[in-house]
Design an enzyme around this catalytic site. Structure first.
Site, PDB file in Angstrom:
ATOM      1  N   TYR A 296     113.356  63.891  20.698  1.00 61.90           N
ATOM      2  CA  TYR A 296     112.036  64.483  20.491  1.00 61.90           C
ATOM      3  C   TYR A 296     110.940  63.583  21.039  1.00 61.90           C
ATOM      4  O   TYR A 296     111.023  62.352  20.939  1.00 61.90           O
ATOM      5  CB  TYR A 296     111.810  64.710  18.992  1.00 61.90           C
ATOM      6  CG  TYR A 296     112.085  66.140  18.536  1.00 61.90           C
ATOM      7  CD1 TYR A 296     113.080  66.909  19.113  1.00 61.90           C
ATOM      8  CD2 TYR A 296     111.330  66.707  17.513  1.00 61.90           C
ATOM      9  CE1 TYR A 296     113.331  68.205  18.683  1.00 61.90           C
ATOM     10  CE2 TYR A 296     111.572  68.005  17.082  1.00 61.90           C
ATOM     11  CZ  TYR A 296     112.563  68.749  17.676  1.00 61.90           C
ATOM     12  OH  TYR A 296     112.797  70.034  17.260  1.00 61.90           O
TER      13      TYR A 296
ATOM     14  N   THR B 133     119.353  78.370   6.021  1.00 66.54           N
ATOM     15  CA  THR B 133     118.235  79.313   6.012  1.00 66.54           C
ATOM     16  C   THR B 133     117.756  79.558   7.440  1.00 66.54           C
ATOM     17  O   THR B 133     117.489  80.687   7.843  1.00 66.54           O
ATOM     18  CB  THR B 133     117.078  78.756   5.161  1.00 66.54           C
ATOM     19  OG1 THR B 133     117.566  78.481   3.843  1.00 66.54           O
ATOM     20  CG2 THR B 133     115.945  79.757   5.077  1.00 66.54           C
TER      21      THR B 133
ATOM     22  N   ASP C 104     117.047  66.301   8.080  1.00 65.66           N
ATOM     23  CA  ASP C 104     118.400  66.815   7.898  1.00 65.66           C
ATOM     24  C   ASP C 104     119.121  66.923   9.241  1.00 65.66           C
ATOM     25  O   ASP C 104     120.323  66.635   9.346  1.00 65.66           O
ATOM     26  CB  ASP C 104     118.378  68.162   7.172  1.00 65.66           C
ATOM     27  CG  ASP C 104     117.501  69.203   7.859  1.00 65.66           C
ATOM     28  OD1 ASP C 104     116.611  68.832   8.655  1.00 65.66           O
ATOM     29  OD2 ASP C 104     117.715  70.400   7.589  1.00 65.66           O
TER      30      ASP C 104
END
Length: 253
Positions: A95, A128, A104
């Site tokens: 990143y 999710t 996570d």
């Protein structure tokens, strides 16, 4: 001496206990339901009154972070919160702003890097949301993608319908004969197709065949339909937290 490995996700609290030999117990999980995540974490502390140290990863707010630190300090429990970093535990973040990579996801990359003997891989976390992160054999994270998880995709579709609809992920077929199975099967095959397509697009960036690591609440359901072999590791984050705990202990020594 009781050491807990804890993952506070969007909808569930997962944990394992680390024994003196460094082996993690079977992962346990508790859905938050209507309760806030902090209440579930405090219940966990009550469940393990002899806990001496906790290694935690979470995707929640700064308020949760502060509350957890205060609760552990009050109980004299050592706490290490795993966070994303530019470089740590053998993994180099891909990143531009390393701190913005979900903690996570970073812990999952750490686990996969060590569990697979440092082979190039894609970590697929089916919770999710579904995240796919590519990692080369040297531990260099190339980046990844995020897409809606299976239930989230179905909920979004149902929310747009004018009538109240149910859905079913059981016995999916591309020739569904009822609306509930059409929605469930459509979302399931849509997610599976997205995962397969993304992984196929990642492969050309590597000189060797990629390994695929599958984890998260929907991992087993999706594995049955993916057309490539996966390493199913339900407790991937626990494995990452275990490695981080051992590394930090060695550092302190």
């Amino acid at each position: 001496m009781t050491i807990l490995l804890v993952d506070a996700g969007n909808s569930r609290l997962k944990w394992a206990e680390l024994d003196a030999a460094g082996n993690a117990s079977v992962q346990q999980a508790l859905a938050y339901g209507e309760r806030p995540a902090l209440a579930a974490f405090l219940d966990l502390l009550d469940r393990y009154p002899c806990a001496t140290h906790i290694t935690l990863v979470h995707v929640l707010s700064g308020l949760f972070d502060d509350s957890v630190m205060a609760a552990c300090q009050e109980r004299a429990i050592g706490l290490h919160i795993a966070r994303s970093a530019a470089q740590a535990y053998g993994v180099v973040s891909g990143y531009q702003q390393p701190s913005t990579l979900g903690a996570d996801r970073f812990v999952g990359l750490v686990a996969a890097h060590h569990l697979l003997g440092k082979k190039a891989c894609v970590v697929i976390d089916c919770g999710t949301a579904i995240t796919l992160d590519a990692l080369d054999g040297d531990g260099r994270h190339l980046g990844g993608l995020i897409l809606p998880g299976l239930q989230l995709a179905a909920d979004a579709l149902i929310a747009r319908a004018q009538n109240r609809l149910s859905l079913s992920f059981e016995q999916p077929s591309v020739f569904a004969d009822a609306t509930s199975r059409a929605i469930g099967g459509g979302c399931l095959f849509g997610v599976v197709g997205a995962i397969e397509g993304i992984c196929a697009r990642m492969q050309p960036a590597f000189d060797t065949a990629l390994q695929y690591v599958l984890t998260g609440g929907d991992a087993q359901r999706l594995q049955a339909w993916l057309r490539f072999e996966c390493h199913l590791v339900p407790d991937l984050l626990m494995q990452g937290l275990r490695y981080i705990t051992e590394h930090e202990a060695c550092t302190r020594c």
